[in-house]
Design an enzyme around this catalytic site. Structure first.
Site, PDB file in Angstrom:
ATOM      1  N   THR A 183       0.829  -1.219   0.000  1.00 11.91           N
ATOM      2  CA  THR A 183       0.000   0.000   0.000  1.00 11.91           C
ATOM      3  C   THR A 183       0.857   1.260   0.000  1.00 11.91           C
ATOM      4  O   THR A 183       0.637   2.179  -0.788  1.00 11.91           O
ATOM      5  CB  THR A 183      -0.919   0.004   1.237  1.00 11.91           C
TER       6      THR A 183
ATOM      7  N   THR B 270       5.380  11.075   7.704  1.00 14.67           N
ATOM      8  CA  THR B 270       5.538  11.000   9.158  1.00 14.67           C
ATOM      9  C   THR B 270       6.955  11.369   9.590  1.00 14.67           C
ATOM     10  O   THR B 270       7.903  11.220   8.808  1.00 14.67           O
ATOM     11  CB  THR B 270       5.218   9.552   9.611  1.00 14.67           C
ATOM     12  N   ASP B 271       7.094  11.770  10.848  1.00 20.06           N
ATOM     13  CA  ASP B 271       8.433  12.043  11.392  1.00 20.06           C
ATOM     14  C   ASP B 271       9.236  10.747  11.584  1.00 20.06           C
ATOM     15  O   ASP B 271      10.449  10.789  11.772  1.00 20.06           O
ATOM     16  CB  ASP B 271       8.338  12.811  12.733  1.00 20.06           C
ATOM     17  N   GLU B 272       8.542   9.588  11.512  1.00 20.80           N
ATOM     18  CA  GLU B 272       9.232   8.321  11.802  1.00 20.80           C
ATOM     19  C   GLU B 272      10.270   7.972  10.734  1.00 20.80           C
ATOM     20  O   GLU B 272      11.135   7.130  10.960  1.00 20.80           O
ATOM     21  CB  GLU B 272       8.216   7.187  11.977  1.00 20.80           C
TER      22      GLU B 272
ATOM     23  N   TYR C  23       7.094  -0.033   8.864  1.00 19.74           N
ATOM     24  CA  TYR C  23       6.183   1.090   8.559  1.00 19.74           C
ATOM     25  C   TYR C  23       6.987   2.314   8.136  1.00 19.74           C
ATOM     26  O   TYR C  23       6.741   2.904   7.071  1.00 19.74           O
ATOM     27  CB  TYR C  23       5.315   1.414   9.783  1.00 19.74           C
TER      28      TYR C  23
ATOM     29  N   LYS D 208       7.152   4.299   4.457  1.00 24.00           N
ATOM     30  CA  LYS D 208       6.824   5.722   4.279  1.00 24.00           C
ATOM     31  C   LYS D 208       8.035   6.461   3.694  1.00 24.00           C
ATOM     32  O   LYS D 208       7.883   7.325   2.825  1.00 24.00           O
ATOM     33  CB  LYS D 208       6.412   6.358   5.613  1.00 24.00           C
TER      34      LYS D 208
ATOM     35  N   ASN E 165       3.171  12.592  16.007  1.00 28.21           N
ATOM     36  CA  ASN E 165       2.003  11.783  16.389  1.00 28.21           C
ATOM     37  C   ASN E 165       0.765  12.655  16.569  1.00 28.21           C
ATOM     38  O   ASN E 165       0.792  13.614  17.334  1.00 28.21           O
ATOM     39  CB  ASN E 165       2.267  11.060  17.716  1.00 28.21           C
TER      40      ASN E 165
ATOM     41  N   ASP F  64       8.646  -5.011  25.504  1.00 32.37           N
ATOM     42  CA  ASP F  64       8.845  -3.857  24.631  1.00 32.37           C
ATOM     43  C   ASP F  64       8.614  -4.232  23.161  1.00 32.37           C
ATOM     44  O   ASP F  64       8.780  -5.393  22.771  1.00 32.37           O
ATOM     45  CB  ASP F  64      10.277  -3.309  24.814  1.00 32.37           C
TER      46      ASP F  64
ATOM     47  N   TYR G 148      -0.284  -8.590  22.208  1.00 26.59           N
ATOM     48  CA  TYR G 148      -0.171  -8.465  23.658  1.00 26.59           C
ATOM     49  C   TYR G 148      -0.150  -9.820  24.361  1.00 26.59           C
ATOM     50  O   TYR G 148      -0.423  -9.900  25.541  1.00 26.59           O
ATOM     51  CB  TYR G 148      -1.318  -7.613  24.217  1.00 26.59           C
TER      52      TYR G 148
HETATM   53  P1  NAD Z   1      -5.391   5.270   9.428  1.00 25.65           P
HETATM   54  O1  NAD Z   1      -4.810   3.901   9.475  1.00 25.65           O
HETATM   55  O2  NAD Z   1      -6.342   5.707  10.476  1.00 25.65           O
HETATM   56  O3  NAD Z   1      -6.148   5.470   8.024  1.00 25.65           O
HETATM   57  C1  NAD Z   1      -5.638   5.007   6.813  1.00 25.65           C
HETATM   58  C2  NAD Z   1      -6.783   4.951   5.807  1.00 25.65           C
HETATM   59  O4  NAD Z   1      -6.260   4.521   4.547  1.00 25.65           O
HETATM   60  C3  NAD Z   1      -7.895   3.969   6.185  1.00 25.65           C
HETATM   61  O5  NAD Z   1      -9.151   4.585   6.039  1.00 25.65           O
HETATM   62  C4  NAD Z   1      -7.744   2.833   5.193  1.00 25.65           C
HETATM   63  O6  NAD Z   1      -8.963   2.180   4.876  1.00 25.65           O
HETATM   64  C5  NAD Z   1      -7.173   3.562   4.001  1.00 25.65           C
HETATM   65  N1  NAD Z   1      -6.398   2.674   3.110  1.00 25.65           N
HETATM   66  C6  NAD Z   1      -5.465   1.756   3.470  1.00 25.65           C
HETATM   67  N2  NAD Z   1      -5.001   1.124   2.387  1.00 25.65           N
HETATM   68  C7  NAD Z   1      -5.655   1.654   1.308  1.00 25.65           C
HETATM   69  C8  NAD Z   1      -5.601   1.423  -0.085  1.00 25.65           C
HETATM   70  N3  NAD Z   1      -4.785   0.496  -0.601  1.00 25.65           N
HETATM   71  N4  NAD Z   1      -6.387   2.178  -0.891  1.00 25.65           N
HETATM   72  C9  NAD Z   1      -7.208   3.113  -0.377  1.00 25.65           C
HETATM   73  N5  NAD Z   1      -7.320   3.351   0.939  1.00 25.65           N
HETATM   74  C10 NAD Z   1      -6.549   2.636   1.777  1.00 25.65           C
HETATM   75  O7  NAD Z   1      -4.146   6.246   9.319  1.00 25.65           O
HETATM   76  P2  NAD Z   1      -3.985   7.749   9.844  1.00 25.65           P
HETATM   77  O8  NAD Z   1      -3.479   7.714  11.226  1.00 25.65           O
HETATM   78  O9  NAD Z   1      -5.208   8.500   9.510  1.00 25.65           O
HETATM   79  O10 NAD Z   1      -2.792   8.223   8.915  1.00 25.65           O
HETATM   80  C11 NAD Z   1      -3.041   8.847   7.651  1.00 25.65           C
HETATM   81  C12 NAD Z   1      -1.720   9.208   7.005  1.00 25.65           C
HETATM   82  O11 NAD Z   1      -1.000  10.107   7.859  1.00 25.65           O
HETATM   83  C13 NAD Z   1      -0.798   8.007   6.774  1.00 25.65           C
HETATM   84  O12 NAD Z   1      -0.175   8.183   5.534  1.00 25.65           O
HETATM   85  C14 NAD Z   1       0.212   8.097   7.911  1.00 25.65           C
HETATM   86  O13 NAD Z   1       1.456   7.558   7.535  1.00 25.65           O
HETATM   87  C15 NAD Z   1       0.312   9.597   8.117  1.00 25.65           C
HETATM   88  N6  NAD Z   1       0.666  10.040   9.483  1.00 25.65           N
HETATM   89  C16 NAD Z   1      -0.031   9.582  10.566  1.00 25.65           C
HETATM   90  C17 NAD Z   1       0.293  10.057  11.840  1.00 25.65           C
HETATM   91  C18 NAD Z   1      -0.480   9.617  13.055  1.00 25.65           C
HETATM   92  O14 NAD Z   1      -0.128  10.007  14.180  1.00 25.65           O
HETATM   93  N7  NAD Z   1      -1.543   8.850  12.930  1.00 25.65           N
HETATM   94  C19 NAD Z   1       1.324  10.983  11.993  1.00 25.65           C
HETATM   95  C20 NAD Z   1       2.012  11.426  10.863  1.00 25.65           C
HETATM   96  C21 NAD Z   1       1.662  10.955   9.605  1.00 25.65           C
HETATM   97  P1  TYD Z   2       1.589   4.436  18.650  1.00 22.55           P
HETATM   98  O1  TYD Z   2       0.342   5.164  19.043  1.00 22.55           O
HETATM   99  O2  TYD Z   2       1.474   3.067  18.097  1.00 22.55           O
HETATM  100  O3  TYD Z   2       2.354   5.415  17.634  1.00 22.55           O
HETATM  101  P2  TYD Z   2       3.875   5.307  17.047  1.00 22.55           P
HETATM  102  O4  TYD Z   2       4.441   3.994  17.352  1.00 22.55           O
HETATM  103  O5  TYD Z   2       3.630   5.490  15.591  1.00 22.55           O
HETATM  104  O6  TYD Z   2       4.607   6.438  17.680  1.00 22.55           O
HETATM  105  O7  TYD Z   2       2.546   4.383  19.911  1.00 22.55           O
HETATM  106  C1  TYD Z   2       2.951   5.549  20.586  1.00 22.55           C
HETATM  107  C2  TYD Z   2       3.952   5.149  21.646  1.00 22.55           C
HETATM  108  O8  TYD Z   2       3.273   4.363  22.638  1.00 22.55           O
HETATM  109  C3  TYD Z   2       5.074   4.266  21.128  1.00 22.55           C
HETATM  110  O9  TYD Z   2       6.275   4.593  21.816  1.00 22.55           O
HETATM  111  C4  TYD Z   2       4.639   2.854  21.490  1.00 22.55           C
HETATM  112  C5  TYD Z   2       3.867   3.061  22.768  1.00 22.55           C
HETATM  113  N1  TYD Z   2       2.766   2.103  23.024  1.00 22.55           N
HETATM  114  C6  TYD Z   2       2.667   1.457  24.259  1.00 22.55           C
HETATM  115  O10 TYD Z   2       3.507   1.650  25.165  1.00 22.55           O
HETATM  116  N2  TYD Z   2       1.633   0.596  24.454  1.00 22.55           N
HETATM  117  C7  TYD Z   2       0.698   0.334  23.493  1.00 22.55           C
HETATM  118  O11 TYD Z   2      -0.227  -0.494  23.728  1.00 22.55           O
HETATM  119  C8  TYD Z   2       0.806   1.030  22.233  1.00 22.55           C
HETATM  120  C9  TYD Z   2      -0.189   0.777  21.138  1.00 22.55           C
HETATM  121  C10 TYD Z   2       1.851   1.911  22.044  1.00 22.55           C
END
Ligand code: NAD
Ligand code: TYD
Length: 354
Positions: A105, A136-138, A162, A166, A191, A291, A352
């Site tokens: 994807t 993302t910042d990741e 992941y 990205k 985040n 972890d 978990y």
């Molecule tokens: P999310 O997982 O909540 O939503 C992703 C959406 O994409 C879902 O609705 C899913 O159905 C759709 N999707 C997945 N595969 C698809 C495909 N092949 N075709 C069409 N649709 C598809 O994710 P999110 O947290 O809303 O993140 C959105 C974007 O922002 C992502 O690109 C993520 O990398 C980026 N991002 C997220 C965060 C965060 O904290 N959540 C931070 C920085 C950047």
């Molecule tokens: P997450 O929300 O999955 O975002 P990301 O890994 O993309 O930053 O996790 C945020 C932080 O919380 C990350 O350091 C992992 C930690 N975490 C837990 O400690 N317990 C949990 O159950 C989850 C889902 C995340």
């Protein structure tokens, strides 16, 4: 180069940030056309868009971003001038258990959109356009405790499947600008938190588990640090980039709001004690678990570029944003009960079981 988005295609629009973006955009720009596209994977929920469903300028398309021909047809038929690309597999833990979907994807899917955009906006006839890629910042990897925050010049050092997927997609977007002249922009955000956040991510998982009286899993020592931004402030940043951002550029977006996981979980527990006293003290549910593999220790964003160049500033304080978020989950039990179906339960089992 300024751009005036009028007809948008938003991918991943039924997910967390995508749906918040569609709400935000139609509130701020009710005259513009928004086509929301989503494959409705486990993370996508059509009901996230209920409040805009009746809007005369809104339409939903159930499609996969890998369907290049279908995207091409949509861009043409709807005369799209702006593509905002959120669609992705987005959960680090899932990428550890099964990276394939992430590569498919996030890398191939992004390339499929780029191919369609190039064909319609450049090859057939040159049309004013913008392709915004949400990242993302990741992609920058992890920081030592005292290291300066990530700037746009920081080396890419993605650590999870992941983050690597990205990072790869960011590079492909960049190459379509440099090689073909596609008008692209990229944002790398920290985040997010807020409404419609799927309860597999830390903040919504903790709130929902408090409401259900379940253990609150903290990975390792819980001292990993993340920068948290209210989702609408992310949408505001993307809006600025779409309108005023320079093509070919990358903009970091962040909240200047670093928290250790254990501190944020403790804070959410205290808010739950106030907003939902049954089960207090919720802190007693905190449970340290094994972890995450390859767990990044710290992320922090330097948002000087977007702030100086485009005047960006987050509007929500963490105090008010986290309170609103806790209350939203208390008020929307039917939403989170509905989205936590089979796929969610099998993730819990796999992730978990230690
Ligand atoms: P999310 O997982 O909540 O939503 C992703 C959406 O994409 C879902 O609705 C899913 O159905 C759709 N999707 C997945 N595969 C698809 C495909 N092949 N075709 C069409 N649709 C598809 O994710 P999110 O947290 O809303 O993140 C959105 C974007 O922002 C992502 O690109 C993520 O990398 C980026 N991002 C997220 C965060 C965060 O904290 N959540 C931070 C920085 C950047
Ligand atoms: P997450 O929300 O999955 O975002 P990301 O890994 O993309 O930053 O996790 C945020 C932080 O919380 C990350 O350091 C992992 C930690 N975490 C837990 O400690 N317990 C949990 O159950 C989850 C889902 C995340």
């Amino acid at each position: 180069m300024s751009h005036q988005p009028q007809r948008l295609l938003v991918t991943g629009a039924a997910g967390f940030i995508g749906s918040n973006f569609v709400h935000y955009w139609l509130k701020e720009n009710p005259e513009s056309r928004v086509i929301a596209l989503d494959a409705l994977t486990y993370a996508g929920n059509r009901a996230n868009l209920d409040s805009v469903e009746a809007h005369p300028n809104f339409n939903f398309v159930h499609a996969d971003i890998l369907e290049t021909d279908r995207i091409e047809q949509l861009l043409r038929e709807e005369r799209i001038d702006t593509l905002v690309h959120f669609a992705a597999e987005s959960h680090v833990d899932r990428s550890i258990h099964g990276p394939d979907a992430f590569l498919k994807t996030n890398i191939e899917g992004t390339h499929s959109l780029l191919k369609a955009a190039k064909k319609v906006w450049l090859d057939d006839k040159k049309i004013p356009h913008r392709f915004h890629h949400v990242s993302t910042d990741e992609v920058y990897g992890t920081l030592e405790p005292e290291a300066p925050a990530f700037t746009e010049e920081h080396q890419y050092q993605p650590n999870s499947p992941y983050a690597a997927s990205k990072a790869a997609s960011d590079h492909i977007v960049r190459s379509y600008h440099h090689t073909y002249g596609l008008n692209t922009t990229i944002s790398n955000c920290s985040n997010n938190y807020g409404p419609y956040h799927f309860p597999e991510k830390l903040i919504p998982l903790i709130i929902v588990n408090c409401l259900e009286g379940k253990p609150l899993p903290i990975y390792g020592d819980g001292k990993q640090i993340r920068d948290w931004l209210y989702v609408e402030d992310h949408c505001r940043g993307i809006d600025l980039i779409l309108n005023k951002g320079r093509v070919g550029e990358v903009y970091n977006i962040g909240g200047n709001n670093e928290w250790a996981n254990i501190d944020i979980v403790t804070l959410v527990c205290e808010l739950m004690d106030q907003h939902h006293p049954e089960g207090a003290p919720h802190k007693s549910l905190i449970t340290h678990v094994t972890d995450r593999l390859g767990h990044d220790r710290r992320y922090a964003i330097d948002a000087t570029k977007i702030s100086k160049e485009l005047g960006y500033k987050p509007e929500e304080t963490f105090e008010t944003g986290i309170r609103k978020t806790v209350q939203w989950y208390i008020d929307h039990e039917s939403w989170w009960c509905r989205v936590m179906g089979g796929s969610y339960r099998s993730l819990l089992k796999q992730n978990y079981n230690n």
